[in-house]
Design an enzyme around this catalytic site. Structure first.
Site, PDB file in Angstrom:
ATOM      1  N   TYR A  65       0.894  -1.231   0.208  1.00  0.00           N
ATOM      2  CA  TYR A  65       0.105   0.004  -0.014  1.00  0.00           C
ATOM      3  C   TYR A  65       0.861   1.132   0.131  1.00  0.00           C
ATOM      4  CZ  TYR A  65      -3.644   3.117   1.127  1.00  0.00           C
ATOM      5  OH  TYR A  65      -4.756   4.109   0.978  1.00  0.00           O
ATOM      6  N   PHE A  87      -5.616   9.634  -3.503  1.00  0.00           N
ATOM      7  CA  PHE A  87      -4.379   9.085  -4.396  1.00  0.00           C
ATOM      8  C   PHE A  87      -3.883   7.715  -3.324  1.00  0.00           C
ATOM      9  CE2 PHE A  87       0.411  10.149  -4.754  1.00  0.00           C
ATOM     10  CZ  PHE A  87       0.573   9.202  -5.835  1.00  0.00           C
ATOM     11  N   GLU A  88      -3.960   6.798  -3.962  1.00  0.00           N
ATOM     12  CA  GLU A  88      -3.275   5.578  -3.211  1.00  0.00           C
ATOM     13  C   GLU A  88      -2.905   4.705  -4.378  1.00  0.00           C
ATOM     14  OE1 GLU A  88      -6.382   3.569  -0.991  1.00  0.00           O
ATOM     15  OE2 GLU A  88      -7.720   3.717  -2.535  1.00  0.00           O
ATOM     16  N   LEU A  89      -1.546   3.964  -4.044  1.00  0.00           N
ATOM     17  CA  LEU A  89      -1.065   2.564  -4.747  1.00  0.00           C
ATOM     18  C   LEU A  89      -1.614   1.366  -4.010  1.00  0.00           C
ATOM     19  CD1 LEU A  89       2.203   4.228  -5.550  1.00  0.00           C
ATOM     20  CD2 LEU A  89       0.337   4.068  -7.311  1.00  0.00           C
TER      21      LEU A  89
END
Length: 305
Positions: A188, A240-242
């Site tokens: 994450y 905004f996240e991976l």
């Protein structure tokens, strides 16, 4: 007239103080998060000829948001994707208009895919008479919390970069975040953490403690990030996240999501996907699996990194 000017001056002062408080709180929570997940320098580029990770950008949006979507895509292309050419996946509760499809396709340097969300509705156990407002918005929060990872258009991908219409990326990415996620075995990534207001999540922690009581310890968690003397309501800003989707598709994540989902807080209170995701990351991941993108220039509304 002087009285009116004094009133205007006081209002401007109060607005200025409010802005300072918001910026301070954002910085404070980011520093709190950095105590748990430290930034590490990027890896060297992949060797020539190496395959890119199975990754994509994901929007969940509507045709009416075309202008905001194009604005964000402009930043993403300029700052990163015109060099890497990762595909975009657009998911929507309704079919996208031809004008929308044409407008976003022109912005992209890579393939663009459009898909309909078939299960965009509240669960059968939700009493809609108890839902105060914006049930469609709450459906979106629930969908981002878990079900989206199983959409057929997302299934081919291991990693996703979530994009929010109207958000801005203000710095060039001098490395590939997807490669970072894969090679460092990160699960994450986030840029901003915030503190939720108490009235939005009055029963969130109580429900979470009930879940923990029913399940064995997960080992090297980062729950200390969420607890000072009490639950501090810190959470990742998920605009905004991976995400490594293997994490979201795991049995452990789905068990937690299903339990929290059935508490109804997304609809009866103001739990969000940020609430659920933050609890899952804190409980199920170790510090070395979470990445604070401290050098990522990002802004959304009044929040920035």
């Amino acid at each position: 007239m002087a009285f009116v000017y004094r009133r205007i001056y006081r209002i401007l002062v109060l607005l200025g103080l409010l802005l300072v408080f918001v910026l301070w709180r954002n910085r404070h929570t980011a520093e709190k998060a950095s105590e748990v997940v430290r930034y590490t320098p990027p890896l060297p580029p992949l060797p020539t000829g190496s395959a890119q990770p199975q990754s994509c950008f994901v929007f969940i949006t509507r045709s009416m948001s075309l202008t905001k979507v194009r604005r964000t895509m402009f930043d993403v292309e300029k700052r990163f994707n015109e060099r890497y050419h990762y595909p975009y996946v657009f998911l929507g509760e309704n079919h996208f208009s031809d004008a929308f499809k044409e407008g976003v396709t022109k912005m992209a340097s890579s393939p663009v895919h459009f898909a309909l969300i078939e299960d965009w509705q509240e669960p059968e156990w939700i009493d809609t008479d108890r839902v105060n407002d914006r049930i469609g918005f709450r459906n979106m929060l629930r969908y981002w919390s878990g079900p989206f990872a199983y959409h057929p258009a997302i299934q081919p991908y291991r990693y996703i970069w979530r994009l929010e219409p109207g958000s801005h990326y203000t710095c060039d990415f001098e490395y590939d975040p997807f490669v970072e996620m894969k090679h460092r075995q990160l699960k994450y990534g986030f840029a901003i953490s915030i503190q939720e207001i108490p009235s939005a999540v009055p029963s969130l922690w109580q429900s979470f403690e009930q879940y923990i009581a029913q399940h064995s310890s997960r080992g090297n968690s980062t729950l200390d990030w969420l607890v000072d003397a009490d639950f501090n309501r810190c959470q990742f800003l998920t605009n905004f996240e991976l995400i490594d989707l293997d994490f979201m598709r795991s049995t452990e994540y789905q068990e937690l999501f299903n339990f929290m989902d059935k508490q109804g807080g997304i609809y009866y209170e103001q739990w969000s996907d940020a609430s659920i995701r933050s609890l899952a990351v804190a409980l199920l991941l170790s510090r070395k699996q979470v990445w604070w993108l401290a050098d990522a220039g990002y802004s959304h509304d009044l929040l920035s990194n």
